[in-house]
Design a protein around this motif. Sequence first.
Motif, mmCIF file in Angstrom:
data_model
loop_
_atom_site.group_PDB
_atom_site.id
_atom_site.type_symbol
_atom_site.label_atom_id
_atom_site.label_comp_id
_atom_site.label_asym_id
_atom_site.label_seq_id
_atom_site.Cartn_x
_atom_site.Cartn_y
_atom_site.Cartn_z
ATOM 1 N N UNK A 1 0.831 -1.343 -0.046
ATOM 2 C CA UNK A 1 0.035 0.190 0.006
ATOM 3 C C UNK A 1 0.734 1.211 -0.013
ATOM 4 N N UNK A 2 1.774 1.418 1.005
ATOM 5 C CA UNK A 2 2.717 2.265 0.879
ATOM 6 C C UNK A 2 3.443 2.641 -0.529
ATOM 7 N N UNK A 3 4.056 1.712 -1.045
ATOM 8 C CA UNK A 3 4.555 1.941 -2.267
ATOM 9 C C UNK A 3 3.688 2.235 -3.566
ATOM 10 N N UNK A 4 2.292 2.132 -3.441
ATOM 11 C CA UNK A 4 1.358 2.556 -4.427
ATOM 12 C C UNK A 4 0.494 3.692 -4.025
ATOM 13 N N UNK A 5 0.795 4.276 -2.881
ATOM 14 C CA UNK A 5 0.066 5.239 -2.405
ATOM 15 C C UNK A 5 0.559 6.733 -3.096
ATOM 16 N N UNK A 6 -0.280 7.371 -4.064
ATOM 17 C CA UNK A 6 -0.055 8.573 -4.701
ATOM 18 C C UNK A 6 0.420 9.588 -3.946
ATOM 19 N N UNK A 7 -0.142 9.935 -2.594
ATOM 20 C CA UNK A 7 0.422 11.037 -1.830
ATOM 21 C C UNK A 7 1.871 10.652 -1.270
ATOM 22 N N UNK A 8 2.162 9.335 -0.963
ATOM 23 C CA UNK A 8 3.317 9.069 -0.316
ATOM 24 C C UNK A 8 4.513 9.023 -1.534
ATOM 25 N N UNK A 9 4.151 8.821 -2.621
ATOM 26 C CA UNK A 9 4.749 8.741 -3.866
ATOM 27 C C UNK A 9 5.238 10.331 -4.365
ATOM 28 N N UNK A 10 4.422 11.368 -3.808
ATOM 29 C CA UNK A 10 4.411 12.495 -4.177
ATOM 30 C C UNK A 10 5.310 13.504 -3.193
ATOM 31 N N UNK A 11 5.712 12.872 -2.052
ATOM 32 C CA UNK A 11 6.644 13.695 -0.849
ATOM 33 C C UNK A 11 7.839 13.160 -0.365
ATOM 34 N N UNK A 12 8.548 13.966 -0.066
ATOM 35 C CA UNK A 12 10.134 13.610 0.358
ATOM 36 C C UNK A 12 10.108 13.242 1.889
ATOM 37 N N UNK A 13 9.098 13.675 2.559
ATOM 38 C CA UNK A 13 9.192 13.375 3.899
ATOM 39 C C UNK A 13 9.317 11.652 4.221
ATOM 40 N N UNK A 14 10.017 11.353 5.498
ATOM 41 C CA UNK A 14 10.121 9.936 5.647
ATOM 42 C C UNK A 14 8.683 9.644 6.288
ATOM 43 N N UNK A 15 8.034 8.324 5.850
ATOM 44 C CA UNK A 15 6.848 8.110 6.441
ATOM 45 C C UNK A 15 7.212 6.763 6.685
ATOM 46 N N UNK A 16 6.907 6.400 8.166
ATOM 47 C CA UNK A 16 6.748 5.119 8.773
ATOM 48 C C UNK A 16 5.555 4.589 8.965
ATOM 49 N N UNK A 17 5.303 3.110 8.958
ATOM 50 C CA UNK A 17 4.147 2.570 9.039
ATOM 51 C C UNK A 17 4.265 1.516 10.251
ATOM 52 N N UNK A 18 3.571 1.739 11.524
ATOM 53 C CA UNK A 18 3.630 1.092 12.508
ATOM 54 C C UNK A 18 2.043 0.369 12.770
ATOM 55 N N UNK A 19 1.934 -0.669 11.886
ATOM 56 C CA UNK A 19 0.641 -1.386 12.159
ATOM 57 C C UNK A 19 0.270 -1.642 13.719
ATOM 58 N N UNK A 20 -0.899 -1.288 14.380
ATOM 59 C CA UNK A 20 -1.200 -1.867 15.788
ATOM 60 C C UNK A 20 -1.570 -3.060 15.599
#
Length: 149
Positions: free
Chosen positions: A130-149
């Motif tokens: 999901x992260x690698x295909x998220x359009x918004x995540x692919x549009x930004x340079x901030x580091x995005x971390x996913x921590x599933x609960x």
Amino acid sequence: MSEHGVTITWRRTSASFDYESYNRNHSWSFDAGVQVRGSAAPAFRGDPDCVDPEEAYVAALSSCHMLTFLAVASRKQLIVDAYEDNATGFMEKNVHGKLAVTRVVLRPRVRFSGSVAPSQDELAKLHEQAHHNCIIANSVSATITIEPA
């Protein structure tokens, strides 16, 4: 491929236009007539009862990740009953010494039903896809971390 427009409207309501006194409240108008009250973050003299751009940025990342995750899970014939994310963006100085949202942590909690539920490893792979295909995540340079609960 597609265009996505929004209209931002601001009008001065203060007598003067000095930094301490001018109003930060404004309106975000989206298609279908949806309006959101926006302002600066409270740390920048904004109205805490309005959405600030930094919150909207984090919400856009979280929302995009969720929608992409739901699409991935659906295509794998998994049944998602609920999804909740308590996301946090961190405003810090970037490598150029400028304030920026440098990191975003997504903390999705997903509830599945049906006869097949993913293992923790499979869940991590679903979030990674999901992260690698998220359009918004692919549009930004901030580091995005996913921590599933």
